[in-house]
Design an enzyme around this catalytic site. Structure first.
Site, short mmCIF file in Angstrom:
data_model
loop_
_atom_site.label_atom_id
_atom_site.label_comp_id
_atom_site.label_asym_id
_atom_site.label_seq_id
_atom_site.Cartn_x
_atom_site.Cartn_y
_atom_site.Cartn_z
N ASN A 1 0.82 -1.22 0.00
CA ASN A 1 0.00 0.00 0.00
C ASN A 1 0.85 1.27 0.00
O ASN A 1 1.98 1.24 0.48
CB ASN A 1 -0.89 0.01 1.25
CG ASN A 1 -2.22 -0.67 0.99
OD1 ASN A 1 -2.82 -0.49 -0.07
ND2 ASN A 1 -2.67 -1.44 1.97
N HIS B 1 -8.10 1.67 -4.23
CA HIS B 1 -8.11 0.96 -2.93
C HIS B 1 -7.88 2.02 -1.86
O HIS B 1 -6.88 2.02 -1.17
CB HIS B 1 -7.01 -0.09 -2.92
CG HIS B 1 -7.06 -1.01 -1.74
ND1 HIS B 1 -8.20 -1.67 -1.35
CD2 HIS B 1 -6.10 -1.38 -0.84
CE1 HIS B 1 -7.93 -2.42 -0.27
NE2 HIS B 1 -6.67 -2.24 0.06
N1 LIG Z 1 -3.68 -4.41 -1.40
C1 LIG Z 1 -4.35 -4.86 -0.35
O1 LIG Z 1 -5.51 -5.18 -0.46
C2 LIG Z 1 -3.67 -4.99 0.95
C3 LIG Z 1 -2.41 -4.51 1.13
N2 LIG Z 1 -1.74 -4.70 2.31
C4 LIG Z 1 -0.38 -4.18 2.38
O2 LIG Z 1 0.54 -5.27 2.26
C5 LIG Z 1 1.79 -4.87 2.86
C6 LIG Z 1 2.30 -5.99 3.76
O3 LIG Z 1 1.42 -6.20 4.84
P1 LIG Z 1 1.78 -7.24 5.98
O4 LIG Z 1 2.32 -8.47 5.41
O5 LIG Z 1 0.60 -7.32 6.88
O6 LIG Z 1 2.98 -6.47 6.74
P2 LIG Z 1 4.15 -7.15 7.63
O7 LIG Z 1 4.79 -6.04 8.38
O8 LIG Z 1 3.60 -8.31 8.37
O9 LIG Z 1 5.17 -7.72 6.54
C7 LIG Z 1 5.91 -6.92 5.68
C8 LIG Z 1 7.18 -7.70 5.38
O10 LIG Z 1 7.91 -7.00 4.34
C9 LIG Z 1 9.29 -7.21 4.62
N3 LIG Z 1 10.10 -6.26 3.88
C10 LIG Z 1 10.31 -4.95 4.12
N4 LIG Z 1 11.17 -4.45 3.20
C11 LIG Z 1 11.49 -5.45 2.37
C12 LIG Z 1 12.33 -5.56 1.23
N5 LIG Z 1 13.01 -4.51 0.76
N6 LIG Z 1 12.44 -6.76 0.62
C13 LIG Z 1 11.77 -7.85 1.09
N7 LIG Z 1 10.96 -7.81 2.16
C14 LIG Z 1 10.82 -6.63 2.79
C15 LIG Z 1 9.37 -7.05 6.14
O11 LIG Z 1 10.59 -7.56 6.67
C16 LIG Z 1 8.13 -7.81 6.59
O12 LIG Z 1 8.41 -9.17 6.86
C17 LIG Z 1 1.51 -3.55 3.58
O13 LIG Z 1 1.97 -2.46 2.79
C18 LIG Z 1 0.00 -3.52 3.68
O14 LIG Z 1 -0.52 -2.23 3.80
C19 LIG Z 1 -2.30 -5.39 3.35
C20 LIG Z 1 -3.58 -5.89 3.23
C21 LIG Z 1 -4.40 -5.67 2.05
C1 LIG Z 2 -4.60 -3.13 4.52
C2 LIG Z 2 -5.57 -2.96 3.46
O1 LIG Z 2 -5.29 -2.35 2.45
C3 LIG Z 2 -6.86 -3.55 3.61
O2 LIG Z 2 -7.07 -4.37 4.52
O3 LIG Z 2 -7.74 -3.21 2.81
#
Ligand SMILES: NC(=O)C1=CN([C@@H]2O[C@H](COP(=O)(O)OP(=O)(O)OC[C@H]3O[C@@H](n4cnc5c(N)ncnc54)[C@H](O)[C@@H]3O)[C@@H](O)[C@H]2O)C=CC1
Ligand SMILES: CC(=O)C(=O)O
Length: 317
Positions: free
Chosen positions: A128, A183
């Site tokens: 995001n 989104h």
């Molecule tokens: N598009 C959508 O519908 C949704 C998007 N998201 C987004 O997805 C993303 C991840 O969410 P979560 O997994 O819950 O967060 P999280 O904090 O659990 O995991 C993120 C991971 O990315 C890793 N990371 C950071 N920089 C990195 C790099 N340069 N290379 C490889 N890995 C790296 C971190 O070490 C961490 O393990 C967030 O930006 C969140 O807002 C979350 C839910 C829905």
């Molecule tokens: C984190 C996010 O983008 C969602 O849950 O919709």
């Protein structure tokens, strides 16, 4: 004899909540040969991969999960599909847009590495703010625009369907809904395309209740964040991203709401936006333009202009 029933390699970048649940769903489909899970953190993806592989005899799948830590892309080479989940999730009270500067740096770097290691991959971005990070991944890779898309619409649509099913007390399988646009604040839930057991939503629900569910859908992510207190949703999001990756690998032609490059459809030009698209081996085969009411179309065009402005900004981040 070689087992040829599974094919392809999918890499999931980011072994956090979203990435690890996506990797598990992909492995449990048992249609890929390999699922690679990577992260900058050393040991985390390796440990998660080992744990998932140990679940194979219980769950009965053969797909091999490989964990690669320390920001390395070794083992990801030649991936057919790459799901980018790397980046910070929001905290209660934050908007997705508050993540733009931090996540742009991460997504740019990840996308450049993906372009170098898997130049023919289809990329599915989930980090995001989604529409902007999808545009940035395309810029950073210079991949054809059809080979870079974002996951949001599948999730937002699922939330809308779940909201309708709960409100009416009917099975989710009887409900069809659709959500387009960004989104974010300019998300466009599309009540005119919603049905329950084939009947228009407006025949079975009062207008003020539909409006309430539209609002709840727009705030679906924030609702989960507020309850969790730390981190954001990942079960429904990972289901959506995994379905998209599978549709690519199987060249299924499924029509799904995704963040795709729109150029001409709905009178909108040159922007990544949530629309319905036919998904196949080359990513987006085509954007599918459906009927919208006047106000829904106006909402979609408004969303396009809002994300266009932000997508121009990310080029400099
Ligand atoms: N598009 C959508 O519908 C949704 C998007 N998201 C987004 O997805 C993303 C991840 O969410 P979560 O997994 O819950 O967060 P999280 O904090 O659990 O995991 C993120 C991971 O990315 C890793 N990371 C950071 N920089 C990195 C790099 N340069 N290379 C490889 N890995 C790296 C971190 O070490 C961490 O393990 C967030 O930006 C969140 O807002 C979350 C839910 C829905
Ligand atoms: C984190 C996010 O983008 C969602 O849950 O919709």
């Amino acid at each position: 004899m070689a087992d040829t029933s599974r094919q392809g390699k999918v890499t999931v970048v980011g072994a956090g909540f979203y990435g690890s649940t996506t990797a598990l769903r992909l492995a449990e489909y048992d249609v890929f040969e390999t699922v690679v899970l990577t992260d900058i953190v050393e040991g985390k993806p390796e440990g998660i991969a080992l744990d998932m592989n140990q679940s194979r005899p219980i769950e009965g799948f053969e797909t091999k999960v490989v964990g690669v830590g320390g920001g390395s892309y070794e083992g990801t080479e030649g991936s057919d599909v790459v799901v980018i989940t790397a980046g910070l999730p929001r905290k209660p009270g934050m908007s997705r847009m508050d993540l733009i500067e931090t996540n742009a740096k991460i997504v740019r770097q990840v996308a450049e590495n993906v372009a170098a290691s898997s130049p023919d991959a289809v990329i599915i971005v989930v980090s995001n703010p989604l529409d902007e990070m999808t545009a940035l991944a395309q810029l950073a890779t210079q991949f054809p625009k059809n080979r870079v898309m974002g996951q949001a619409g599948m999730l937002d649509t699922a939330r809308f369907s779940n909201n309708v099913a709960e409100e009416l007390g009917v099975p989710v399988s009887s409900v069809r809904t659709l959500t387009l646009g960004s989104h974010g604040d300019t998300m466009v839930p599309v009540p005119s395309r919603c049905t329950v057991d084939g009947k228009p939503l407006s025949d079975v629900m009062a207008a003020d209740r539909i409006e309430h569910l539209v609002d709840r859908t727009r705030n679906g992510g924030a609702e989960v964040v507020a309850l969790l207190k730390t981190g954001s949703a990942y079960y429904a999001p990972s289901a959506a991203a995994a379905r998209m990756a599978r549709a690519v690998m199987e060249d299924s032609g499924a029509v799904m709401p995704v963040c795709a490059w729109v150029d001409g459809e709905y009178g909108i030009n040159g922007v990544y936006l949530g629309v319905e698209a036919e998904i196949g081996r080359q990513g987006v085969r085509k954007v599918v333009e459906g009927d919208l009411s006047e106000s829904e179309l106006a909402g979609l065009r408004e969303a396009a202009e809002a994300v266009r402005a932000k997508q121009a900004d990310v080029a400099d981040l």
